[in-house]
Design a protein around this motif. Structure first.
Motif, PDB file in Angstrom:
ATOM      1  N   GLY A 108       0.769  -1.133  -0.047  1.00 19.31           N
ATOM      2  CA  GLY A 108       0.003  -0.754   0.218  1.00 19.31           C
ATOM      3  C   GLY A 108       0.457   1.316  -0.026  1.00 19.31           C
ATOM      4  O   GLY A 108       2.481   1.056  -0.077  1.00 19.31           O
ATOM      5  N   VAL A 109       0.360   2.568   0.502  1.00 17.50           N
ATOM      6  CA  VAL A 109       1.030   3.012   0.203  1.00 17.50           C
ATOM      7  C   VAL A 109       0.985   4.058   1.748  1.00 17.50           C
ATOM      8  O   VAL A 109      -0.151   3.684   2.653  1.00 17.50           O
ATOM      9  CB  VAL A 109      -0.035   4.603  -0.160  1.00 17.50           C
ATOM     10  N   MET A 110       2.436   4.753   2.394  1.00 15.77           N
ATOM     11  CA  MET A 110       2.359   4.707   3.646  1.00 15.77           C
ATOM     12  C   MET A 110       1.854   6.146   3.924  1.00 15.77           C
ATOM     13  O   MET A 110       2.200   6.868   3.446  1.00 15.77           O
ATOM     14  CB  MET A 110       3.835   4.392   3.770  1.00 15.77           C
ATOM     15  N   VAL A 111       1.505   6.127   4.739  1.00 15.05           N
ATOM     16  CA  VAL A 111      -0.051   7.271   5.857  1.00 15.05           C
ATOM     17  C   VAL A 111       1.241   7.762   7.058  1.00 15.05           C
ATOM     18  O   VAL A 111       1.205   9.188   6.794  1.00 15.05           O
ATOM     19  CB  VAL A 111      -1.045   6.530   5.858  1.00 15.05           C
ATOM     20  N   GLY A 112       2.287   6.723   7.178  1.00 17.72           N
ATOM     21  CA  GLY A 112       2.420   7.587   8.544  1.00 17.72           C
ATOM     22  C   GLY A 112       2.629   6.667   9.944  1.00 17.72           C
ATOM     23  O   GLY A 112       1.872   5.259   9.645  1.00 17.72           O
ATOM     24  N   TYR A 113       4.177   6.054  10.178  1.00 17.41           N
ATOM     25  CA  TYR A 113       3.875   5.755  11.508  1.00 17.41           C
ATOM     26  C   TYR A 113       3.721   6.287  13.281  1.00 17.41           C
ATOM     27  O   TYR A 113       2.934   7.744  13.220  1.00 17.41           O
ATOM     28  CB  TYR A 113       5.411   5.879  11.870  1.00 17.41           C
ATOM     29  N   CYS A 114       3.407   5.257  12.853  1.00 19.03           N
ATOM     30  CA  CYS A 114       2.291   6.078  14.797  1.00 19.03           C
ATOM     31  C   CYS A 114       2.818   5.856  15.421  1.00 19.03           C
ATOM     32  O   CYS A 114       3.016   6.706  16.833  1.00 19.03           O
ATOM     33  CB  CYS A 114       1.499   4.157  15.073  1.00 19.03           C
ATOM     34  N   PRO A 115       4.072   5.256  16.280  1.00 14.10           N
ATOM     35  CA  PRO A 115       5.356   5.790  17.270  1.00 14.10           C
ATOM     36  C   PRO A 115       5.866   6.768  16.525  1.00 14.10           C
ATOM     37  O   PRO A 115       6.810   6.170  15.020  1.00 14.10           O
ATOM     38  CB  PRO A 115       5.606   4.473  17.805  1.00 14.10           C
ATOM     39  N   ALA A 116       6.830   7.484  17.767  1.00 17.04           N
ATOM     40  CA  ALA A 116       7.974   8.227  17.868  1.00 17.04           C
ATOM     41  C   ALA A 116       9.158   7.434  17.145  1.00 17.04           C
ATOM     42  O   ALA A 116       9.180   6.048  17.817  1.00 17.04           O
ATOM     43  CB  ALA A 116       8.381   9.119  17.979  1.00 17.04           C
ATOM     44  N   ASP A 117      10.029   7.744  16.881  1.00 21.86           N
ATOM     45  CA  ASP A 117      11.472   6.933  16.241  1.00 21.86           C
ATOM     46  C   ASP A 117      11.722   6.416  17.904  1.00 21.86           C
ATOM     47  O   ASP A 117      12.025   7.406  18.448  1.00 21.86           O
ATOM     48  CB  ASP A 117      12.571   7.237  15.270  1.00 21.86           C
ATOM     49  N   GLY A 118      12.068   5.978  18.583  1.00 18.99           N
ATOM     50  CA  GLY A 118      12.766   5.456  20.217  1.00 18.99           C
ATOM     51  C   GLY A 118      11.318   4.935  20.839  1.00 18.99           C
ATOM     52  O   GLY A 118      12.014   4.187  22.206  1.00 18.99           O
ATOM     53  N   GLU A 119      10.608   4.986  20.002  1.00 25.08           N
ATOM     54  CA  GLU A 119       9.437   4.707  21.700  1.00 25.08           C
ATOM     55  C   GLU A 119       9.391   3.480  21.350  1.00 25.08           C
ATOM     56  O   GLU A 119       9.609   1.820  20.897  1.00 25.08           O
ATOM     57  CB  GLU A 119       8.290   5.594  21.123  1.00 25.08           C
ATOM     58  N   LEU A 120       9.325   2.945  23.003  1.00 22.17           N
ATOM     59  CA  LEU A 120       8.431   1.893  23.690  1.00 22.17           C
ATOM     60  C   LEU A 120       7.262   1.304  23.259  1.00 22.17           C
ATOM     61  O   LEU A 120       6.514   2.173  23.351  1.00 22.17           O
ATOM     62  CB  LEU A 120       9.093   1.514  24.760  1.00 22.17           C
ATOM     63  N   VAL A 121       7.342  -0.147  22.645  1.00 20.27           N
ATOM     64  CA  VAL A 121       5.838  -0.434  22.184  1.00 20.27           C
ATOM     65  C   VAL A 121       5.471  -1.432  22.504  1.00 20.27           C
ATOM     66  O   VAL A 121       6.803  -2.404  23.061  1.00 20.27           O
ATOM     67  CB  VAL A 121       5.874  -0.432  20.941  1.00 20.27           C
ATOM     68  N   GLY A 122       4.452  -2.197  22.453  1.00 18.96           N
ATOM     69  CA  GLY A 122       4.377  -3.699  22.943  1.00 18.96           C
ATOM     70  C   GLY A 122       4.004  -4.176  22.015  1.00 18.96           C
ATOM     71  O   GLY A 122       3.750  -3.453  21.343  1.00 18.96           O
ATOM     72  N   TYR A 123       3.659  -5.685  22.322  1.00 19.71           N
ATOM     73  CA  TYR A 123       3.418  -6.754  21.185  1.00 19.71           C
ATOM     74  C   TYR A 123       1.837  -5.953  20.293  1.00 19.71           C
ATOM     75  O   TYR A 123       0.603  -6.055  20.951  1.00 19.71           O
ATOM     76  CB  TYR A 123       3.233  -7.670  21.912  1.00 19.71           C
ATOM     77  N   GLY A 124       1.988  -6.228  19.288  1.00 16.97           N
ATOM     78  CA  GLY A 124       1.063  -6.019  18.038  1.00 16.97           C
ATOM     79  C   GLY A 124       0.524  -4.759  18.287  1.00 16.97           C
ATOM     80  O   GLY A 124      -0.662  -4.167  18.063  1.00 16.97           O
ATOM     81  N   ALA A 125       1.159  -3.721  18.937  1.00 20.07           N
ATOM     82  CA  ALA A 125       1.155  -1.981  18.966  1.00 20.07           C
ATOM     83  C   ALA A 125       1.172  -2.003  17.294  1.00 20.07           C
ATOM     84  O   ALA A 125       1.795  -2.169  16.847  1.00 20.07           O
ATOM     85  CB  ALA A 125       2.168  -1.424  19.557  1.00 20.07           C
ATOM     86  N   PRO A 126       0.268  -0.621  16.834  1.00 13.94           N
ATOM     87  CA  PRO A 126       0.428  -0.288  15.744  1.00 13.94           C
ATOM     88  C   PRO A 126       1.060   0.863  15.635  1.00 13.94           C
ATOM     89  O   PRO A 126       2.046   1.577  16.367  1.00 13.94           O
ATOM     90  CB  PRO A 126      -0.741   0.417  16.232  1.00 13.94           C
ATOM     91  N   ILE A 127       2.292  -0.054  14.192  1.00 16.68           N
ATOM     92  CA  ILE A 127       3.406   0.615  13.560  1.00 16.68           C
ATOM     93  C   ILE A 127       3.322   1.992  12.565  1.00 16.68           C
ATOM     94  O   ILE A 127       4.020   2.770  12.659  1.00 16.68           O
ATOM     95  CB  ILE A 127       4.760  -0.550  13.492  1.00 16.68           C
ATOM     96  N   ALA A 128       2.513   1.468  12.106  1.00 13.56           N
ATOM     97  CA  ALA A 128       2.557   2.313  11.224  1.00 13.56           C
ATOM     98  C   ALA A 128       1.358   2.091  10.663  1.00 13.56           C
ATOM     99  O   ALA A 128       0.159   1.603  10.573  1.00 13.56           O
ATOM    100  CB  ALA A 128       3.451   1.369   9.375  1.00 13.56           C
TER     101      ALA A 128
END
Length: 133
Positions: A108-128
């Motif tokens: 598809g076409v990238m709309v954007g990242y959900c977390p900021a670069d270097g941000e702590l994320v959990g399993y299954g968290a939205p990335i993009a």
């Protein structure tokens, strides 16, 4: 959203410590990414004319720190507004010294990242967020 309305929105958000803004209407969405330096102007603006409801999420394969670039290369793996192929690596989850690639299941076409670069994320968290191309 008209250019004038977009200029007002940018003026209101600049210098307030906001790194990213996603604004959505029925006609489409706008993603604003601001430069890290508060004195700098808008680093990137993309307007994508599609319904936000058509967007799909790329989820984190594990918990850790999200990286939009490979630590040794320093190049963004997927840019906002650019097409991304199925199976492409759009980032990494870092746990200690280990990097787990974040892969796109459907292109598809990238709309954007959900977390900021270097941000702590959990399993299954939205990335993009991607929209069909």
């Amino acid at each position: 959203m008209s250019v004038e309305e977009l200029e007002v929105l940018i003026e209101q958000l600049q210098g307030r410590g906001i790194a990213r803004c996603e604004y959505e209407t029925e006609q489409g969405s706008v993603v604003l990414v601001f430069a890290a330096d508060a004195a700098a102007s808008v680093a990137e603006t993309e307007q994508l004319s599609t319904s936000y409801s058509q967007a799909s999420l790329v989820e984190s394969p594990k918990a850790g720190y999200f990286l939009a670039t490979h630590p040794l290369q320093g190049i963004s793996l997927a840019a906002v507004g650019e097409p991304v192929d199925a199976g492409a690596i759009i980032g990494f989850i870092q746990v200690g010294e280990v990097l787990e690639p974040v892969k796109v299941k459907a292109g598809g076409v990238m709309v954007g990242y959900c977390p900021a670069d270097g941000e702590l994320v959990g399993y299954g968290a939205p990335i993009a967020r991607l929209i069909p191309s």
